[in-house]
Design an enzyme around this catalytic site. Structure first.
Site, PDB file in Angstrom:
ATOM      1  N   HIS A  16      -0.391  12.488  16.256  1.00 27.27           N
ATOM      2  CA  HIS A  16      -1.075  13.736  15.878  1.00 27.27           C
ATOM      3  C   HIS A  16      -0.479  14.413  14.659  1.00 27.27           C
ATOM      4  CE1 HIS A  16       2.351  15.131  18.170  1.00 27.27           C
ATOM      5  NE2 HIS A  16       2.128  16.353  17.729  1.00 27.27           N
ATOM      6  N   GLY A  21      -4.308  11.553  12.602  1.00 32.31           N
ATOM      7  CA  GLY A  21      -4.194  12.259  13.873  1.00 32.31           C
ATOM      8  C   GLY A  21      -4.414  13.754  13.726  1.00 32.31           C
ATOM      9  N   LEU A 109      -7.163   2.536  15.713  1.00 38.57           N
ATOM     10  CA  LEU A 109      -7.420   2.600  14.268  1.00 38.57           C
ATOM     11  C   LEU A 109      -6.698   1.486  13.532  1.00 38.57           C
ATOM     12  CD1 LEU A 109      -8.810   4.871  12.493  1.00 38.57           C
ATOM     13  CD2 LEU A 109      -8.538   5.390  14.875  1.00 38.57           C
ATOM     14  N   SER A 111      -7.370  -0.700   9.417  1.00 41.64           N
ATOM     15  CA  SER A 111      -7.843  -0.416   8.058  1.00 41.64           C
ATOM     16  C   SER A 111      -8.524  -1.664   7.518  1.00 41.64           C
ATOM     17  CB  SER A 111      -6.687   0.003   7.154  1.00 41.64           C
ATOM     18  OG  SER A 111      -6.300  -1.052   6.328  1.00 41.64           O
ATOM     19  N   TYR A 140       1.112  -5.777   8.062  1.00 36.14           N
ATOM     20  CA  TYR A 140       0.317  -4.717   8.694  1.00 36.14           C
ATOM     21  C   TYR A 140      -1.003  -5.307   9.214  1.00 36.14           C
ATOM     22  CZ  TYR A 140      -2.494  -0.456   9.055  1.00 36.14           C
ATOM     23  OH  TYR A 140      -3.308   0.549   9.503  1.00 36.14           O
ATOM     24  N   LYS A 144      -2.587  -5.338  13.021  1.00 42.99           N
ATOM     25  CA  LYS A 144      -3.843  -4.668  13.357  1.00 42.99           C
ATOM     26  C   LYS A 144      -4.889  -5.649  13.879  1.00 42.99           C
ATOM     27  CE  LYS A 144      -2.697  -0.522  12.936  1.00 42.99           C
ATOM     28  NZ  LYS A 144      -2.850   0.426  14.051  1.00 42.99           N
ATOM     29  N   PRO A 167     -11.137   1.933   8.933  1.00 45.55           N
ATOM     30  CA  PRO A 167     -11.556   2.758   7.806  1.00 45.55           C
ATOM     31  C   PRO A 167     -11.157   2.188   6.447  1.00 45.55           C
ATOM     32  CG  PRO A 167      -9.688   3.769   8.933  1.00 45.55           C
ATOM     33  CD  PRO A 167     -10.036   2.515   9.695  1.00 45.55           C
ATOM     34  N   ASN A 169      -9.828   3.029   2.393  1.00 50.48           N
ATOM     35  CA  ASN A 169      -8.613   3.755   1.962  1.00 50.48           C
ATOM     36  C   ASN A 169      -8.800   5.251   2.180  1.00 50.48           C
ATOM     37  OD1 ASN A 169      -8.142   1.134   0.872  1.00 50.48           O
ATOM     38  ND2 ASN A 169      -6.793   2.028  -0.675  1.00 50.48           N
TER      39      ASN A 169
HETATM   40  P1  GDP Z   1      -3.805  -0.998  -1.150  1.00 46.31           P
HETATM   41  O1  GDP Z   1      -5.184  -0.415  -1.183  1.00 46.31           O
HETATM   42  O2  GDP Z   1      -3.443  -1.548   0.182  1.00 46.31           O
HETATM   43  O3  GDP Z   1      -3.599  -2.003  -2.258  1.00 46.31           O
HETATM   44  O4  GDP Z   1      -2.755   0.184  -1.325  1.00 46.31           O
HETATM   45  P2  GDP Z   1      -2.372   1.296  -2.412  1.00 46.31           P
HETATM   46  O5  GDP Z   1      -3.193   2.502  -2.166  1.00 46.31           O
HETATM   47  O6  GDP Z   1      -0.890   1.472  -2.324  1.00 46.31           O
HETATM   48  O7  GDP Z   1      -2.683   0.699  -3.854  1.00 46.31           O
HETATM   49  C1  GDP Z   1      -3.983   0.542  -4.356  1.00 46.31           C
HETATM   50  C2  GDP Z   1      -3.953   0.103  -5.803  1.00 46.31           C
HETATM   51  O8  GDP Z   1      -3.456   1.181  -6.620  1.00 46.31           O
HETATM   52  C3  GDP Z   1      -3.058  -1.099  -6.114  1.00 46.31           C
HETATM   53  O9  GDP Z   1      -3.728  -1.892  -7.075  1.00 46.31           O
HETATM   54  C4  GDP Z   1      -1.831  -0.444  -6.740  1.00 46.31           C
HETATM   55  O10 GDP Z   1      -1.105  -1.303  -7.619  1.00 46.31           O
HETATM   56  C5  GDP Z   1      -2.482   0.689  -7.525  1.00 46.31           C
HETATM   57  N1  GDP Z   1      -1.572   1.777  -7.934  1.00 46.31           N
HETATM   58  C6  GDP Z   1      -1.478   2.298  -9.192  1.00 46.31           C
HETATM   59  N2  GDP Z   1      -0.551   3.234  -9.255  1.00 46.31           N
HETATM   60  C7  GDP Z   1      -0.040   3.366  -7.994  1.00 46.31           C
HETATM   61  C8  GDP Z   1       0.959   4.213  -7.425  1.00 46.31           C
HETATM   62  O11 GDP Z   1       1.591   5.029  -8.095  1.00 46.31           O
HETATM   63  N3  GDP Z   1       1.182   4.066  -6.081  1.00 46.31           N
HETATM   64  C9  GDP Z   1       0.496   3.165  -5.325  1.00 46.31           C
HETATM   65  N4  GDP Z   1       0.741   3.084  -4.011  1.00 46.31           N
HETATM   66  N5  GDP Z   1      -0.446   2.329  -5.844  1.00 46.31           N
HETATM   67  C10 GDP Z   1      -0.718   2.436  -7.154  1.00 46.31           C
END
Ligand code: GDP
Length: 322
Positions: A16, A21, A109, A111, A140, A144, A167, A169
């Protein structure tokens, strides 16, 4: 449409304090149910004894498993043991106790990263286990997928009403804004905000900026979860997406506008891109009658307002789990 009645039920929201949550707890305030929670200092969900004891004393009717060890691409890639161990144990312990105690309903949940790296887009539910996983988040994903199969196994062997939802992102209030462990949206929001404050004219985007991601506001997810509790009782997972897909470079530009940033973006191709595209096919859920409400641009504005407010609150921590 008649369905599972939430009125008068005791609903345990596991996890939560996390983004999912906490959004679900807010959403359930408008239902006639009783929400119950427990702090992680009191019950370690990775310990079967803790979970059994707490659940048999608290006797929930329903549980939503929003507790998980989660993180962005770097966290997933660099802490594989934690992502696999924690998530396997959390879901196994809760699912097994929910069967033993005869709960009326359980919702797990996950992803959309459970799907194969190069699944046909948009990704339909039946793409599960049809090809190799994305290596940066396979730990992960494996946990899941095991959770989905646990729900199906208890449904098949014991007739339990256990379901799972995957879900797109997520983002919104109580997201993890840590630059190393957070997902892209909060991480870029924070980087861009910090650049504005320090008058730096350059913000680094990991990877090429080309990957496409679908972003869903967590309040929309919470609404979908309530809808699924009422109306979904089938084996196999169901997708929950917004249909709003943008490239990472475009996302950075949109956040830049919301924050009022006028500097440049640079790219760091030495950092991983992850899967090239991850758009959920949410037609099953939409055909049942559910729709998301939040456009990405509005969601970015409200999330940025929440982030600014959160910095005024002395106690704010950005939890590593949802
Ligand atoms: P994903 O959807 O599981 O790949 O997780 P993320 O949300 O961490 O990353 C999504 C995409 O955003 C990937 O291609 C990352 O390389 C890019 N990205 C660009 N800048 C950033 C950053 O500052 N943080 C993260 N987490 N991802 C980034």
């Amino acid at each position: 449409m008649a369905g599972f009645d939430l009125s008068g039920r005791r609903i345990w929201v596991a996890g939560h304090r996390g983004m999912v949550g906490s959004a679900l707890c807010r959403r359930l305030e408008s239902e006639k149910c009783e929400v119950i929670t427990v702090d992680r200092e009191l019950v370690d969900l990775r310990r079967q004894g803790d979970v059994e004891e707490w659940m048999s004393n608290a006797h929930p009717d329903v549980v939503v498993i929003a507790a998980a060890t989660v993180g962005g691409i770097m966290a997933n890639d660099s802490r594989p043991a934690e992502f696999l161990y924690d998530n396997l144990l959390i879901e196994t312990n809760i699912i097994h106790s929910a069967w033993q105690l005869g709960l009326d309903k359980l919702l797990l949940l996950g992803s959309t990263c459970i799907y194969p790296r190069l699944a046909p887009q948009p990704i339909a539910e039946d793409s599960l286990l049809s090809g190799p996983l994305e290596p940066t988040n396979e730990w992960y994903a494996i946990a899941k997928i095991a959770g989905i199969k646990l729900c199906d196994a208890y449904r098949r062997q014991h007739g339990c009403d256990f379901v799972s939802a995957q879900p797109a992102n997520l983002y919104g209030p109580h997201d993890n804004f840590d630059l190393q462990s957070g997902h892209v949206l909060p991480a870029l929001m924070r980087k861009i905000h910090d650049a504005n404050v320090s008058r730096t004219q350059k913000v680094e985007i990991w990877g090429t900026g080309n990957p496409l991601r679908e972003f869903l506001h967590v309040d929309d997810l919470a609404d979908a979860l309530v809808f699924l509790l009422r109306h979904y009782n089938q084996s196999g997972q169901i997708n929950v997406g917004s249909g709003e897909e943008v490239s990472i470079a475009k996302l950075a530009a949109m956040i830049g506008e919301v924050v009022g940033y006028t500097g440049e973006f640079s790219f760091a191709p030495d950092k991983p891109d992850g899967p090239p595209r991850k758009l959920a096919d949410s037609r099953r859920l939409k055909a049942m009658g559910w729709q998301p409400q939040t456009r990405l641009v509005e969601g970015l504005q409200s999330t940025y307002r929440w982030y600014l407010d959160s910095m005024q609150r002395p106690q704010t921590t950005f939890p590593p789990t949802t």
